[in-house]
Scaffold this active site. Structure first.
Site, PDB file in Angstrom:
ATOM      1  N   TYR A 222      -1.068   7.163   3.698  1.00  0.00           N
ATOM      2  CA  TYR A 222      -0.387   6.526   4.652  1.00  0.00           C
ATOM      3  C   TYR A 222       0.987   6.484   4.408  1.00  0.00           C
ATOM      4  O   TYR A 222       1.629   7.276   3.638  1.00  0.00           O
ATOM      5  CB  TYR A 222      -0.850   4.867   4.397  1.00  0.00           C
ATOM      6  CG  TYR A 222      -2.191   4.797   4.584  1.00  0.00           C
ATOM      7  CD1 TYR A 222      -2.955   5.150   5.896  1.00  0.00           C
ATOM      8  CD2 TYR A 222      -3.363   4.156   3.783  1.00  0.00           C
ATOM      9  CE1 TYR A 222      -4.205   5.034   6.163  1.00  0.00           C
ATOM     10  CE2 TYR A 222      -4.525   4.030   4.058  1.00  0.00           C
ATOM     11  CZ  TYR A 222      -5.386   4.562   5.113  1.00  0.00           C
ATOM     12  OH  TYR A 222      -6.432   4.371   5.276  1.00  0.00           O
TER      13      TYR A 222
ATOM     14  N   HIS B  86       0.984  -1.072   0.161  1.00  0.00           N
ATOM     15  CA  HIS B  86      -0.059  -0.039   0.003  1.00  0.00           C
ATOM     16  C   HIS B  86       1.053   1.187  -0.014  1.00  0.00           C
ATOM     17  O   HIS B  86       1.546   1.500   0.956  1.00  0.00           O
ATOM     18  CB  HIS B  86      -0.732  -0.197   1.287  1.00  0.00           C
ATOM     19  CG  HIS B  86      -2.089   0.775   1.277  1.00  0.00           C
ATOM     20  ND1 HIS B  86      -2.487   1.806   0.049  1.00  0.00           N
ATOM     21  CD2 HIS B  86      -3.441   0.764   1.784  1.00  0.00           C
ATOM     22  CE1 HIS B  86      -3.353   2.211   0.427  1.00  0.00           C
ATOM     23  NE2 HIS B  86      -4.260   1.600   1.303  1.00  0.00           N
TER      24      HIS B  86
ATOM     25  N   ARG C 133     -16.673  -1.779  -3.107  1.00  0.00           N
ATOM     26  CA  ARG C 133     -18.037  -1.899  -2.512  1.00  0.00           C
ATOM     27  C   ARG C 133     -19.017  -2.671  -3.153  1.00  0.00           C
ATOM     28  O   ARG C 133     -19.855  -3.137  -2.260  1.00  0.00           O
ATOM     29  CB  ARG C 133     -18.321  -0.386  -2.416  1.00  0.00           C
ATOM     30  CG  ARG C 133     -17.759   0.350  -1.476  1.00  0.00           C
ATOM     31  CD  ARG C 133     -18.065   1.761  -1.401  1.00  0.00           C
ATOM     32  NE  ARG C 133     -17.388   2.254  -2.602  1.00  0.00           N
ATOM     33  CZ  ARG C 133     -17.509   3.719  -3.210  1.00  0.00           C
ATOM     34  NH1 ARG C 133     -18.028   4.503  -2.402  1.00  0.00           N
ATOM     35  NH2 ARG C 133     -16.964   3.905  -4.213  1.00  0.00           N
TER      36      ARG C 133
HETATM   37  C1  FNR Z   1     -11.718   0.539   1.411  1.00  0.00           C
HETATM   38  N1  FNR Z   1     -10.408   1.005   0.684  1.00  0.00           N
HETATM   39  C2  FNR Z   1      -9.313   0.459   0.899  1.00  0.00           C
HETATM   40  N2  FNR Z   1      -8.267   0.573   0.096  1.00  0.00           N
HETATM   41  C3  FNR Z   1      -6.990  -0.014   0.199  1.00  0.00           C
HETATM   42  O1  FNR Z   1      -5.866   0.347  -0.327  1.00  0.00           O
HETATM   43  N3  FNR Z   1      -6.829  -0.706   1.589  1.00  0.00           N
HETATM   44  C4  FNR Z   1      -7.860  -1.006   2.316  1.00  0.00           C
HETATM   45  O2  FNR Z   1      -7.701  -1.548   3.259  1.00  0.00           O
HETATM   46  C5  FNR Z   1      -9.065  -0.230   2.000  1.00  0.00           C
HETATM   47  N4  FNR Z   1     -10.243  -0.395   2.826  1.00  0.00           N
HETATM   48  C6  FNR Z   1     -11.412  -0.043   2.496  1.00  0.00           C
HETATM   49  C7  FNR Z   1     -12.420  -0.447   3.540  1.00  0.00           C
HETATM   50  C8  FNR Z   1     -13.676  -0.003   2.887  1.00  0.00           C
HETATM   51  C9  FNR Z   1     -14.835  -0.506   3.565  1.00  0.00           C
HETATM   52  C10 FNR Z   1     -13.926   0.605   1.512  1.00  0.00           C
HETATM   53  C11 FNR Z   1     -15.320   0.841   1.202  1.00  0.00           C
HETATM   54  C12 FNR Z   1     -12.744   0.871   0.770  1.00  0.00           C
HETATM   55  C13 FNR Z   1     -10.603   1.347  -0.872  1.00  0.00           C
HETATM   56  C14 FNR Z   1     -11.153   0.304  -1.639  1.00  0.00           C
HETATM   57  O3  FNR Z   1     -10.144  -0.616  -1.857  1.00  0.00           O
HETATM   58  C15 FNR Z   1     -11.129   0.796  -3.240  1.00  0.00           C
HETATM   59  O4  FNR Z   1     -10.177   1.540  -3.705  1.00  0.00           O
HETATM   60  C16 FNR Z   1     -12.460   2.015  -3.074  1.00  0.00           C
HETATM   61  O5  FNR Z   1     -13.646   1.585  -2.490  1.00  0.00           O
HETATM   62  C17 FNR Z   1     -13.060   2.095  -4.651  1.00  0.00           C
HETATM   63  O6  FNR Z   1     -13.402   1.321  -5.271  1.00  0.00           O
HETATM   64  P1  FNR Z   1     -15.146   0.871  -5.122  1.00  0.00           P
HETATM   65  O7  FNR Z   1     -15.568   0.500  -3.627  1.00  0.00           O
HETATM   66  O8  FNR Z   1     -15.761   2.079  -5.875  1.00  0.00           O
HETATM   67  O9  FNR Z   1     -15.394  -0.368  -5.871  1.00  0.00           O
END
Ligand code: FNR
Length: 366
Positions: free
Chosen positions: A185, A180, A335
């Site tokens: 971060y 990441h 999501r």
């Molecule tokens: C996330 N996202 C996220 N990104 C990441 O790099 N590490 C993580 O642990 C998390 N945690 C996380 C928790 C929750 C509940 C959500 C909704 C999102 C971001 C995620 O991986 C993604 O990049 C974004 O949510 C955009 O994609 P979607 O949700 O539109 O498909």
């Protein structure tokens, strides 16, 4: 006949996923002392049962103070390996590829989960607000802790934490490691001049700002088995200025992301997962269906490296067009999998592709 790109296999190093749908990492804020538990098994297990190609386990902390919240998953001690292994083996047994994202939360650590009120968690509440580290002393905003800038000696220790955690992930049977370096971060706090105001060899010019993340990623890649794939998630732009392709020379923008990705490619990184933002407070993101896909398309074209597209992808047809138009190699979805754990099967049906269902569920397939 299946002419779908989304539902055809893809091989990275020695690992083959049976389709190109990826569950993006999602923190569930449900671990105790960094240990995964039945919640994670049930949640990720359900996704594995329903035909996803690859599943990333959520941001997993490389050291305890590198957790976003007290309930993040961790791999900072050997005892945590078994809990990850249990989930990983279940995912594999269902035919999906288990991945895991390693993280250090840097200046965004010691916060409560979104559902417990996203606020700083103090020491007497189980937080570590007095031990927050970053590239600089700049806090995220008034709701976050005041970080201390890591010294070069500290940075070496933290680098070793990343390597040790990666080795634990390997022991747990994880097949794809993701680093990441996005969302504000620790590693992103070095990349971005919007946060990194160091005056040593780790701050200032782009070359200097890339230095620490590249040193860390090189050390991890060298320790991670050569036959296993390696991804890096980036924030393609801080969105300091309006528009995805606006310049932010001393901060962080898509042009600097291209240079970063070129260096990552040289280190043996296989896939760049192209997210964005998360580092500056009060940014208005131009969110909408497929809104981050142009980042993936640009990195893929400019760098000649495989990419993952992510961000508001909710339909099979969207994933299919992204691949047909050569804008990414993997379609990462977060999501939509929380709304529909069977999204991969839904997408197959939408595209008219016949995919295998688990034997136990076969009678529900039409
Ligand atoms: C996330 N996202 C996220 N990104 C990441 O790099 N590490 C993580 O642990 C998390 N945690 C996380 C928790 C929750 C509940 C959500 C909704 C999102 C971001 C995620 O991986 C993604 O990049 C974004 O949510 C955009 O994609 P979607 O949700 O539109 O498909």
């Amino acid at each position: 006949k299946n002419d779908s790109l989304l539902f055809s296999p893809i091989t990275t190093r020695s690992v083959t996923a049976h389709n190109k749908i990826v569950v993006a990492p999602m923190c569930m804020y449900s671990a105790e002392n960094g240990y995964m538990n039945d919640f994670h098994l049930a949640h990720l297990g359900a996704l594995a049962l329903k035909g996803v190609g690859s599943i990333f386990i959520e941001a997993t902390a490389v050291e305890a103070r590198g957790r976003v919240s007290p309930h993040d998953v961790g791999l900072w001690e050997d005892g945590q390996i078994a809990a990850v292994k249990k989930v990983v083996e279940f995912i594999k047994a269902q035919g999906s590829v288990p991945g895991l994202q390693l993280n250090h939360a840097g200046r965004k650590a010691s916060m409560g989960s979104p559902f417990s009120g996203y606020r700083l968690i103090l020491e007497h509440e189980g937080g570590w607000s007095q031990d927050i580290v970053s590239s600089s002393e700049l806090p995220m905003n008034e709701r976050h802790a005041n970080p201390r800038a890591l010294t070069v000696d500290d940075m070496l220790l933290v680098k070793q934490k990343w390597v040790d955690a990666a080795l634990r992930a390997d022991k747990a049977g994880v097949e794809i490691l993701q680093i990441h370096s996005a969302h504000g971060y620790l590693l992103h706090s070095f990349l971005s001049g919007n946060v990194n105001n160091r005056t040593d060899q780790y701050g200032g010019s782009l070359e200097n700002r890339l230095r620490y993340p590249l040193e860390v990623i090189k050390a991890i890649r060298d320790a991670w088995p050569a036959e296993k794939p390696f991804w890096v998630r980036i924030s393609s732009s801080d969105f300091k200025n309006d528009g995805a392709f606006s310049k932010d020379d001393h901060g962080w923008d898509i042009y600097q992301s291209i240079e970063y990705a070129k260096e990552l490619k040289k280190l043996g990184v296989d896939v760049i997962d192209c997210s964005s933002g998360g580092i500056l407070p009060d940014v208005k993101y131009p969110v909408g269906p497929l809104w981050q896909v142009p980042f993936s398309e640009t990195i893929k074209k400019e760098v000649g490296i495989a990419t993952g597209a992510v961000g508001m992808i909710t339909k099979g047809s969207e994933g299919e067009s992204i691949l047909q138009e050569n804008k990414a190699d993997f379609v990462c979805v977060a999501r939509q999998f929380l709304r529909d754990s069977g999204f991969a099967l839904t997408a197959a049906r939408e595209l008219g592709v016949s995919v295998k269902w688990p034997n136990q569920f076969e009678r529900a397939r039409q």
